[in-house]
Design a protein around this motif. Structure first.
Motif, mmCIF file in Angstrom:
data_model
loop_
_atom_site.group_PDB
_atom_site.id
_atom_site.type_symbol
_atom_site.label_atom_id
_atom_site.label_comp_id
_atom_site.label_asym_id
_atom_site.label_seq_id
_atom_site.Cartn_x
_atom_site.Cartn_y
_atom_site.Cartn_z
ATOM 1 N N LYS A 261 -57.408 53.485 71.326
ATOM 2 C CA LYS A 261 -57.156 53.654 69.894
ATOM 3 C C LYS A 261 -55.862 54.424 69.678
ATOM 4 C CE LYS A 261 -61.977 53.413 68.483
ATOM 5 N NZ LYS A 261 -63.124 54.108 67.838
ATOM 6 N N ALA B 214 -61.004 51.749 73.123
ATOM 7 C CA ALA B 214 -61.283 50.852 71.986
ATOM 8 C C ALA B 214 -62.382 49.904 72.457
ATOM 9 C CB ALA B 214 -60.033 50.100 71.561
ATOM 10 N N PRO C 109 -57.214 52.336 64.979
ATOM 11 C CA PRO C 109 -58.315 53.273 65.260
ATOM 12 C C PRO C 109 -59.396 53.263 64.203
ATOM 13 C CG PRO C 109 -56.492 54.457 64.324
ATOM 14 C CD PRO C 109 -56.079 53.006 64.357
#
Lengths: 110, 389
Positions: free
Chosen positions: B140, B147, B219
């Motif tokens: 992120k 992620a 994010p």
């Protein structure tokens, strides 16, 4: 005479002279000159190419014979040559009749 | 000057020349000259005058002889030239045929060699060192945290393969999406967030051995919230029931960058309002997809449009005419008869909190088609259909 009118005439004259019996170049030229009362004076530069052309086309046949201690080339008509002579003579007669008719008519009107 | 030998002035002997031709020409003309000379003598001319008169009339005997020779040889010479040209063409043709055969032989040999190489490649075990293990490390932006749940699509061709390869993986708890073993070659990939955001196509050359790629991702702490905004299409006056309105909405900021990678929001949607329906109808399709793939199968569904909370622009609006070509509410059954820029309607902010109602008032000048105009369109359609058959 206008050279354009002579186109094909030389061959016809040659055929006609030879039709009376085999002949050779010089004699042919002399006969043409004599019979046309000097009107046609066949130059050798025209006569011999015409003779050879008629020979190549199969209208004349040539033979060689001795004369005055020289080789002489005699020409005579072939069967095809006789037909061509008859056709050209008839065509010429029609041509002369046509031209004479026009010229005679013109002189009559005038 | 009296000619002594006429045959000596003729062109050089020719291969096809009859043996007696030269002598015959010379003898015939010599006989003519001799006869004419004899004639002049008989007429009383002296020898010199007689020769002069004969030559004056005859002209240049050599020139006449040359003309007779050329006339006699014209046909054989032309025939020989034609044969030479034909022979030259045959030689060229043979060389060309040999060249083509050689090229065909080389191509066949090369293709055979390639085929043998491929067959050897099939039969021989592939060395593991020739392949690569490809790992995408998705993190992120900002925090660098893994992620998780992001997708990676991989498309490309190995250097030793003919057909393209398509693979998909989802990042694991460590943010890793693994592909392998992958043959070296030229590939492209896309990374997509779980909420329809994705990167533009990225190029990637895979070499033998390990290959890793670190990608920074949006994010977003949680997926965009769903909105229940309503689309209210208002038509001017009484309209023909064969017309519909299609509105294409796109996010107002469809692209953004993270590092040197561009991401796009694939969250657009389309709304179709059919006056023949019992209620406003909606349809959703992925933004950017082919219009002909729209499925208008949700007529008379609840008149709300589920969408991500975002700010949208009405990119285009189209007036559609229902044709007789296809039964059922599919895009192929409609013909676009007007398309305009949707910016005149402004932006629409869809939030999760409230149920916004977007009213689109269709201008009368674009939504009014007379019965005669529609009948003319029907007629053109019938002509086109007859032409297709």
């Amino acid at each position: 005479m206008d050279s354009r009118l002579l186109w094909g005439i030389v061959e016809m004259l040659v055929l006609d002279v030879v039709s009376r019996g085999q002949s050779y170049g010089y004699e042919i030229s002399q006969q043409v000159t004599a019979q046309s009362a000097g009107y046609f004076d066949l130059k050798e530069g025209s006569l011999y190419p015409a003779l050879h052309r008629l020979e190549r086309h199969g209208l004349l046949a040539a033979t060689w014979a001795e004369a005055d201690g020289r080789r002489r080339k005699y020409y005579k008509l072939t069967t095809a040559g006789k037909k061509a002579h008859a056709a050209k003579t008839a065509e010429w007669a029609r041509f002369v009749a046509g031209v004479s008719g026009v010229l005679g008519g013109a002189s009559g009107v005038a | 000057m009296w000619p002594e030998s006429l045959s000596s002035n003729l062109p050089p002997p020719h291969a096809d020349e009859p043996v007696s031709l030269r002598q015959d020409i010379a003898d015939e003309l010599a006989d003519h000259l001799a006869a004419a000379l004899q004639d002049q003598r008989l007429r009383g001319a002296d020898e010199s005058t007689a020769r002069q008169l004969v030559l004056q009339r005859f002209g240049d005997p050599s020139q006449v002889a040359q003309q007779l020779w050329v006339d006699a040889m014209k046909e054989p010479i032309m025939r020989q030239r034609a044969l030479l040209v034909l022979a030259a063409l045959l030689v060229v043709g043979v060389f060309a045929a040999n060249g083509l055969a050689w090229m065909a032989f080389r191509q066949l040999r090369e293709s055979n060699a390639a085929l043998v190489a491929r067959l050897e490649g099939f039969s021989a075990p592939r060395s593991p060192v020739e392949s690569a293990d490809l790992t995408f490390e998705l993190v992120k932006e900002g925090s660098g945290a893994p992620a998780v749940g992001y997708g990676v699509e991989l498309l490309g061709s190995a250097v030793d393969a003919d057909s393209p390869l398509t693979l998909e993986q989802t990042s694991d708890a460590r943010g890793h999406a693994r592909f392998g073993p992958i043959r070296p070659g030229s590939y492209t990939y896309w990374v997509s967030a779980p909420w329809k955001w994705r990167t533009e196509r990225q190029g990637l050359a895979i070499l033998a051995g390990q290959t890793a790629r670190r990608i920074e991702c949006p994010p977003n702490p949680k997926p965009p919230q769903e909105s229940h905004a309503k689309i209210n299409v208002v038509w001017p006056g009484e309209l023909n029931e064969r017309l519909a309105l299609a509105c294409e909405f796109v996010p107002s900021t469809p692209r953004f960058s993270i590092g040197d990678v561009t991401w796009t929001k694939a969250t657009g949607f389309r709304v179709v309002r059919d006056l023949n329906g019992k209620s406003p109808a909606t349809v959703q399709g992925p933004h950017g997809s082919d219009r002909d793939e729209w499925l208008l199968g949700r007529f008379a569904e609840p008149p709300t449009q589920e969408m991500d909370a975002d700010t949208y622009d009405l990119a285009t609006f189209s007036v559609l005419r229902r044709t007789g070509r296809q039964d059922g509410p599919t895009r192929a059954g409609y013909q676009t008869i007007f398309q305009g820029e949707g910016s005149i309607f402004g932006q629409f902010a869809a939030t999760a909190a409230d149920e916004a109602v977007w009213t689109i008032e269709v201008p009368a000048h674009i939504a009014t088609f007379s019965e005669r105009e529609l009948e003319a369109m029907d007629k053109e359609e019938r002509v086109d259909s007859a032409g297709d058959r």
